[in-house]
Design a protein around this motif. Structure first.
Motif, PDB file in Angstrom:
ATOM      1  N   PHE A 168      17.074 -64.421   3.913  1.00 34.76           N
ATOM      2  CA  PHE A 168      17.438 -64.137   2.374  1.00 34.76           C
ATOM      3  C   PHE A 168      17.355 -62.818   1.899  1.00 34.76           C
ATOM      4  CE2 PHE A 168      15.894 -64.795  -1.953  1.00 34.76           C
ATOM      5  CZ  PHE A 168      17.065 -65.606  -2.449  1.00 34.76           C
ATOM      6  N   ALA A 169      18.586 -62.748   1.115  1.00 37.73           N
ATOM      7  CA  ALA A 169      18.455 -61.478   0.438  1.00 37.73           C
ATOM      8  C   ALA A 169      19.140 -61.862  -0.915  1.00 37.73           C
ATOM      9  CB  ALA A 169      19.498 -60.239   1.014  1.00 37.73           C
ATOM     10  N   ALA A 170      18.345 -61.874  -1.957  1.00 34.75           N
ATOM     11  CA  ALA A 170      18.766 -62.536  -3.163  1.00 34.75           C
ATOM     12  C   ALA A 170      19.860 -61.689  -3.885  1.00 34.75           C
ATOM     13  CB  ALA A 170      17.699 -62.650  -4.272  1.00 34.75           C
ATOM     14  N   ASN A 171      19.903 -60.224  -3.778  1.00 36.95           N
ATOM     15  CA  ASN A 171      20.697 -59.303  -4.596  1.00 36.95           C
ATOM     16  C   ASN A 171      22.008 -59.241  -3.997  1.00 36.95           C
ATOM     17  OD1 ASN A 171      19.243 -58.377  -6.966  1.00 36.95           O
ATOM     18  ND2 ASN A 171      18.041 -57.551  -5.337  1.00 36.95           N
ATOM     19  N   MET A 172      22.075 -59.981  -2.600  1.00 37.79           N
ATOM     20  CA  MET A 172      23.298 -59.828  -1.768  1.00 37.79           C
ATOM     21  C   MET A 172      23.830 -61.299  -1.644  1.00 37.79           C
ATOM     22  SD  MET A 172      23.315 -56.774  -0.738  1.00 37.79           S
ATOM     23  CE  MET A 172      22.865 -55.471   0.537  1.00 37.79           C
ATOM     24  N   ASN A 173      23.266 -62.238  -2.225  1.00 37.16           N
ATOM     25  CA  ASN A 173      23.849 -63.702  -2.255  1.00 37.16           C
ATOM     26  C   ASN A 173      23.834 -64.119  -0.609  1.00 37.16           C
ATOM     27  OD1 ASN A 173      23.825 -63.950  -4.908  1.00 37.16           O
ATOM     28  ND2 ASN A 173      25.848 -63.206  -5.207  1.00 37.16           N
ATOM     29  N   TRP A 174      22.982 -63.614   0.009  1.00 30.19           N
ATOM     30  CA  TRP A 174      22.899 -63.862   1.354  1.00 30.19           C
ATOM     31  C   TRP A 174      21.937 -64.847   1.749  1.00 30.19           C
ATOM     32  CZ3 TRP A 174      22.694 -58.160   4.070  1.00 30.19           C
ATOM     33  CH2 TRP A 174      24.045 -57.731   3.785  1.00 30.19           C
ATOM     34  N   SER A 175      22.089 -65.738   2.618  1.00 29.51           N
ATOM     35  CA  SER A 175      21.076 -66.895   3.414  1.00 29.51           C
ATOM     36  C   SER A 175      21.588 -67.031   4.715  1.00 29.51           C
ATOM     37  CB  SER A 175      21.238 -68.076   2.448  1.00 29.51           C
ATOM     38  OG  SER A 175      20.375 -69.048   2.950  1.00 29.51           O
ATOM     39  N   GLN A 176      20.609 -66.758   5.384  1.00 26.27           N
ATOM     40  CA  GLN A 176      20.881 -66.970   7.007  1.00 26.27           C
ATOM     41  C   GLN A 176      21.974 -66.428   7.811  1.00 26.27           C
ATOM     42  OE1 GLN A 176      18.502 -68.416   8.897  1.00 26.27           O
ATOM     43  NE2 GLN A 176      17.237 -68.960   7.212  1.00 26.27           N
ATOM     44  N   LEU A 177      22.169 -64.917   7.352  1.00 26.97           N
ATOM     45  CA  LEU A 177      23.354 -64.182   7.708  1.00 26.97           C
ATOM     46  C   LEU A 177      23.275 -63.871   9.095  1.00 26.97           C
ATOM     47  CD1 LEU A 177      26.435 -63.250   6.850  1.00 26.97           C
ATOM     48  CD2 LEU A 177      25.109 -61.078   6.010  1.00 26.97           C
ATOM     49  N   PRO A 178      23.866 -64.015  10.114  1.00 28.01           N
ATOM     50  CA  PRO A 178      23.587 -63.683  11.494  1.00 28.01           C
ATOM     51  C   PRO A 178      24.322 -62.371  11.625  1.00 28.01           C
ATOM     52  CG  PRO A 178      25.291 -65.221  11.314  1.00 28.01           C
ATOM     53  CD  PRO A 178      24.933 -65.235  10.030  1.00 28.01           C
ATOM     54  N   VAL A 179      23.685 -61.206  11.398  1.00 29.09           N
ATOM     55  CA  VAL A 179      24.340 -59.857  11.225  1.00 29.09           C
ATOM     56  C   VAL A 179      24.381 -59.485  12.562  1.00 29.09           C
ATOM     57  CG1 VAL A 179      23.759 -57.413  10.570  1.00 29.09           C
ATOM     58  CG2 VAL A 179      23.274 -59.368   9.021  1.00 29.09           C
ATOM     59  N   ALA A 180      23.420 -59.472  13.276  1.00 22.40           N
ATOM     60  CA  ALA A 180      23.550 -59.000  14.846  1.00 22.40           C
ATOM     61  C   ALA A 180      24.488 -59.962  15.680  1.00 22.40           C
ATOM     62  CB  ALA A 180      22.222 -59.205  15.656  1.00 22.40           C
ATOM     63  N   ALA A 181      24.522 -61.179  15.553  1.00 21.70           N
ATOM     64  CA  ALA A 181      25.592 -61.939  16.330  1.00 21.70           C
ATOM     65  C   ALA A 181      26.704 -61.559  15.984  1.00 21.70           C
ATOM     66  CB  ALA A 181      25.313 -63.305  16.231  1.00 21.70           C
ATOM     67  N   GLY A 182      27.052 -61.500  14.406  1.00 21.61           N
ATOM     68  CA  GLY A 182      28.402 -61.271  13.960  1.00 21.61           C
ATOM     69  C   GLY A 182      29.004 -59.760  14.450  1.00 21.61           C
ATOM     70  N   LEU A 183      28.123 -58.735  14.449  1.00 24.70           N
ATOM     71  CA  LEU A 183      28.596 -57.724  14.800  1.00 24.70           C
ATOM     72  C   LEU A 183      28.983 -57.369  16.416  1.00 24.70           C
ATOM     73  CD1 LEU A 183      26.213 -55.186  12.724  1.00 24.70           C
ATOM     74  CD2 LEU A 183      28.502 -55.891  12.459  1.00 24.70           C
TER      75      LEU A 183
END
Length: 408
Positions: A168-183
């Motif tokens: 969760f990152a409130a200022n980014m509007n992110w929730s459960q963002l799979p950063v490592a897998a996506g990259l």
């Protein structure tokens, strides 16, 4: 035979551990002679000499200048970190930019690239842009014969490090963002290992690398961006907490005039001192310094210019931020009693306009005399702390197991 094989395995494990001890000692103490290393680590000189020889073969250390301890005794040749054939890559994702920094084992910058993004828009587009930034950085390093041993991404919010997910990152509007897998999916199978960490905690690692050698091993690093977070170093080690969320100070309910926060609550500390608060107090909505499409560093330079010529609204906004900073920092000092609090991000850029008032308010709110001996410092790294700390984190496997690095 089984006992013999076990004995061999144990000796190999001890050797790999000792290689790491030598490498980490050179990182913390700088160039040392083989004799000094043996004394530091309590190992036989012959053992240390063999370890150093192996590290030289792996291009991780090199023989440096001759050290002379005085007129008596033979001169000793120093051993120092080298590692110019490999690097760690740190990538920070912020609200309006992404930055990639590559560091060698000595902490020297090999690459520093920055792109403008809008992290609050489509997350797939965001990951496309970040993957392209990483790909260019890796290609640039490889073109120079430098291997990227790992990539660590610094992101705001709550991080599941094991899964590589921003929970969760409130200022980014992110929730459960799979950063490592996506990259990984975008960069392909030949990409280096990818990890994800919290930006403030990684920034604290970079700041400690600067102040640790002068004896500051208990500190709090405060980020200054749209969100506000902290990285806490205690006894030279990063404090993560039981679930890894230590340092989420931006959502302490401190504002006596509670404003709505991106997290859904009201009165959070970052609504008092975050970048959005500064811009809201300093300028009208149509003012260029509040245009999110303009480069942030250009906008902050304009605020500095206005403060320098005595613009009343700008000075009043900075004074208000400084008061809010002092209130929150005073609370943190009272709880954690650090040797230093380091102001990063935009707090560092505008530090000369914030420090005096912030120090005064801190002194008013900390019961211990002289704020418990805590220094208030301005980061010299500005907006690069998180990416630099991430690059250092990407290099940690080398410092803990140098035997995993192929000899070149």
């Amino acid at each position: 035979m089984a006992v013999h094989n076990l004995d061999v395995a144990n000796r190999a494990s001890i050797r790999r551990t000792n290689l790491g001890l030598v490498l980490r000692r050179l990182r913390t103490r700088g160039a040392r002679s083989r004799t000094q290393l043996a004394e530091d680590l309590g190992l036989p000189k012959a053992t240390v000499s063999n370890l150093v020889n192996e590290l030289v073969e792996r291009n991780l250390v090199r023989e440096g200048d001759v050290q002379r301890g005085g007129s008596v005794g033979r001169p000793r040749q120093a051993v120092e970190l080298h590692g110019r054939t490999l690097c760690g890559l740190g990538v920070e994702i912020s609200v309006d930019y992404a930055r990639a920094i590559a560091l060698d084992l000595r902490g020297e910058t090999l690459l520093d690239q920055r792109i403008t993004i809008n992290a609050q828009r489509d997350s797939e587009v965001l990951l496309d842009a970040v993957a392209e930034l990483i790909s260019r950085a890796i290609d640039g390093m490889r073109a120079q014969g430098i291997d990227v041993v790992g990539v660590t991404v610094a992101a705001p919010g709550e991080i599941d490090r094991e899964a590589g997910v921003v929970v969760f990152a409130a200022n980014m509007n992110w929730s459960q963002l799979p950063v490592a897998a996506g990259l990984r999916a975008r960069l392909g199978t030949d990409a280096p290992p990818i990890a994800v960490g919290n930006d403030a905690r990684l920034g604290a690692i970079a700041e400690h690398a600067i102040v640790g050698p002068v004896g500051i091993n208990d500190l709090i690093y405060i980020t200054g961006e749209v969100g506000v977070g902290a990285g806490i170093i205690t006894n030279g080690q990063l404090m993560l907490g039981a679930a890894g969320y230590a340092g989420e100070v931006g959502h302490m309910p401190l504002d006596p005039d509670p404003q709505p926060c991106a997290c859904g609550r009201r009165g959070c500390w970052e609504t008092m001192v975050g970048l959005s608060a500064l811009l809201r107090h300093a300028a009208d909505p149509d003012d260029p310094v509040r245009d999110p499409d303009r480069d942030l560093e250009i906008r902050l330079a304009e605020i500095r210019t206005r403060a320098a010529v005595g613009d009343e609204r700008t000075l009043a906004a900075l004074d208000r931020i400084a008061h809010g900073l002092g209130l929150g920092i005073g609370l943190l000092i009272g709880v954690l009693n650090p040797q230093a609090v380091v102001l990063g991000g935009y707090f560092a850029i505008l530090g000369d306009h914030l420090l005096a008032t912030t120090r005064r308010v801190v002194d008013e709110h900390v019961l211990a005399p002289h704020a418990g001996g805590c220094q208030l410092l301005v980061s010299t790294l500005g907006f690069t702390s998180a990416a630099r700390g991430a690059a250092q984190e990407a290099l940690e496997p080398v410092f803990h197991d140098p035997g995993s690095v192929s000899a070149n």
